[in-house]
Design a protein around this motif. Structure first.
Motif, PDB file in Angstrom:
ATOM      1  N   CYS A 185      67.043  25.447  -4.303  1.00 51.21           N
ATOM      2  CA  CYS A 185      66.805  24.446  -5.337  1.00 51.21           C
ATOM      3  C   CYS A 185      66.362  23.156  -4.662  1.00 51.21           C
ATOM      4  O   CYS A 185      66.962  22.733  -3.678  1.00 51.21           O
TER       5      CYS A 185
ATOM      6  N   ILE B 249      66.752  20.309  -5.842  1.00 49.74           N
ATOM      7  CA  ILE B 249      67.747  19.272  -6.139  1.00 49.74           C
ATOM      8  C   ILE B 249      69.036  19.551  -5.354  1.00 49.74           C
ATOM      9  O   ILE B 249      69.526  18.691  -4.629  1.00 49.74           O
TER      10      ILE B 249
ATOM     11  N   TYR C 166      60.983  28.521  -2.399  1.00 49.04           N
ATOM     12  CA  TYR C 166      61.637  28.367  -1.089  1.00 49.04           C
ATOM     13  C   TYR C 166      61.979  29.707  -0.429  1.00 49.04           C
ATOM     14  O   TYR C 166      62.425  29.728   0.714  1.00 49.04           O
TER      15      TYR C 166
ATOM     16  N   THR D  79      54.725  28.083  -3.087  1.00 49.48           N
ATOM     17  CA  THR D  79      54.875  26.754  -2.496  1.00 49.48           C
ATOM     18  C   THR D  79      54.652  26.745  -0.985  1.00 49.48           C
ATOM     19  O   THR D  79      53.951  25.890  -0.449  1.00 49.48           O
ATOM     20  N   MET D  80      55.257  27.706  -0.292  1.00 49.77           N
ATOM     21  CA  MET D  80      55.219  27.723   1.175  1.00 49.77           C
ATOM     22  C   MET D  80      54.230  28.762   1.721  1.00 49.77           C
ATOM     23  O   MET D  80      54.224  29.028   2.925  1.00 49.77           O
TER      24      MET D  80
ATOM     25  N   GLY E  67      58.409  19.219  -6.049  1.00 53.74           N
ATOM     26  CA  GLY E  67      57.876  19.897  -4.875  1.00 53.74           C
ATOM     27  C   GLY E  67      57.434  21.324  -5.137  1.00 53.74           C
ATOM     28  O   GLY E  67      56.740  21.911  -4.321  1.00 53.74           O
TER      29      GLY E  67
ATOM     30  N   SER F 244      55.259  24.355  -6.321  1.00 55.05           N
ATOM     31  CA  SER F 244      53.848  24.482  -6.636  1.00 55.05           C
ATOM     32  C   SER F 244      53.629  25.760  -7.394  1.00 55.05           C
ATOM     33  O   SER F 244      54.556  26.344  -7.955  1.00 55.05           O
TER      34      SER F 244
END
Lengths: 310, 310
Positions: free
Chosen positions: B152, B154, B186, B215-216, B249, B251
């Motif tokens: 997460c 957050i 993540y 995202t990564m 963050g 995507s």
């Protein structure tokens, strides 16, 4: 935690040979020094090919000589040079290469287009190079890379039998290690697994490395498939530059930044420092600002949850 | 050949909710019709959330009603609607949804930000919805999706124990199927495998689906990891649109075009037609020309070596 993995940065060779802009020699040297400082254990610095064929590589001799003795967090990188023939191997050793890699296309069409030889003729050249190398005072490892091992944009399907024949020929020719290259980026993970298993059954641990492109968006998944099959050495390129001038449709190499992130996240130590890797990326981008640069990890930054491999 | 895989297009919901530009209702309808014509077996058409919270979804009721009865090569898609609560479920069923999906964050921070409830309060809401659904004349399947199951932005690390607790709670609450969502992107492949195995050990085949973000740069590799663990249902988004308004963050979703290419290349039939999928992509791009659009397969085209799964 998983086993350590060796990542070879091939940007100064495979990346730059396809770049629309030519990188200045001084910029190459700065970039290679930054890559070494980031802890990459191997760097492919260029290729000893005729300058009229690939002008971007015309300064390979100077770049290699300037890179010899570069430091790094682990004693400095192994400097790798691509050589198509014995003359190139001799030049590479004289300039201080720590390893040479020889491309051997599995498909006839790519072999003709790339080096104007048949696969068998190039296997014979590998035998000549390996024999010559054994006679040197300070020999370095000889790698042979099976190009178009997963398909060819000229010949189409490349049968597994043809891959096995070339890999066995290269082992018999005396290559110390063998790589499988998805030169045009056609591979899928099932094919990677099948091929790695079959080649390993034929030549054992001499099969060391995968060279992957992200043409179809499967590059990192293909690396995972190789990792699952026990491959512990990969080529990649900062910013995902690259391609092959004789493989129409091929696009960039897998992105070093994303590959290293995957490996470290999965517990495979690479010895690579992310901050310094991003500095090397910045040097590349500053030197070639018009060249498209890829990679998700550099855009997103490391996740809050990230922990390096031990 | 591998088993068939069900790809759910979530672009009209997850993709559009993050788009800077709002897509007109008529364009949504044309896009969804094109997605159906491409053979996607499931389409998440929108979400029944307050318009002041996500204005891009204000026309979900109209879009869903207009999409009911859409044809397609396999009898037309299942129309999925995201609902945060019982009121949304009632509205979705009334408008003709063929399945509803309820987000349940595993992390407290995302749960608060997304729906202003704790995970336990949302599990209780799922129980209410499932009970109400069982009392309907024509009930439809109730899916619960464990958001932030792999980390997460957050709260940081999300422990596997927390994922198991929520998944078990949702199974006990009567959800028909359960999805694991890497809401912020993540996850890594090792984590996907570990988590899928553990959740399946806890709740069996009720674990059906993965929802992944890129995202990564590991999204497609994470899908491969899920596939290896027996997952046969994935969410994805044409052009890789998407994200989460309450997950800084994050995507885009994994790209439908690249995912389907991987699956078909590996022998997993999807029932999806590439030419028509690219037509649906063109409609999206024409409707939202300023929105970045991702995917390698659409750029490169299908390789010469490509053969569809049987």
């Amino acid at each position: 935690m998983g086993e350590a993995v060796t990542v070879r940065e091939v940007g100064p060779r495979d990346g730059l040979q396809m770049a629309a802009t030519r990188m200045a020699t001084a910029d190459k040297q700065r970039w290679i020094a930054a890559i070494a400082a980031a802890g990459l254990p191997e760097i492919e610095v260029g290729s000893f090919v005729p300058p009229r064929v690939i002008p971007q590589m015309a300064d390979t001799d100077a770049v290699l000589r300037a890179s010899v003795g570069l430091g790094g967090p682990h004693g400095g990188p192994v400097l790798v040079a691509l050589v198509p023939n014995l003359r190139g191997a001799q030049a590479a050793l004289a300039a201080g290469a720590g390893k040479i890699t020889i491309p051997v296309s599995v498909s006839e069409g790519h072999s003709r287009a790339n080096i104007n030889k048949t696969p068998d003729e190039q296997i014979a050249e590998v035998a000549r190079i390996a024999e010559w190398m054994r006679g040197q005072d300070r020999p370095v490892p000889v790698e042979a890379a099976c190009s178009t091992a997963f398909g060819c944009s000229i010949d189409g399907v490349v049968p597994l039998d043809a891959v096995l024949r070339v890999a066995e020929g290269l082992a018999a020719a005396g290559a110390d290690t063998i790589a499988l290259a998805d030169t045009v980026g056609y591979a899928n993970p099932a094919q990677i697994r099948r091929t790695v298993r079959a080649v390993r059954a034929a030549i054992g641990a001499r099969l060391e490395r995968l060279h992957l492109h992200d043409t179809m968006g499967l590059g990192i998944a293909n690396a995972l498939a190789g990792l699952d099959e026990g491959i512990r050495a990969f080529d990649s390129c900062i910013g995902g530059l690259g391609g092959c001038p004789y493989a129409p449709g091929a696009s960039g190499n897998i992105v070093t930044e994303d590959l290293v992130f995957m490996l470290e996240s999965m517990g495979h130590a690479t010895g690579i420092d992310f901050d310094r890797l991003l500095e090397a990326r910045a040097i590349l981008h500053a030197a070639l600002p018009d060249e498209p640069i890829h990679g998700q990890m550099p855009k997103a930054g490391l996740p809050r949850t990230f922990r390096r491999a031990a």
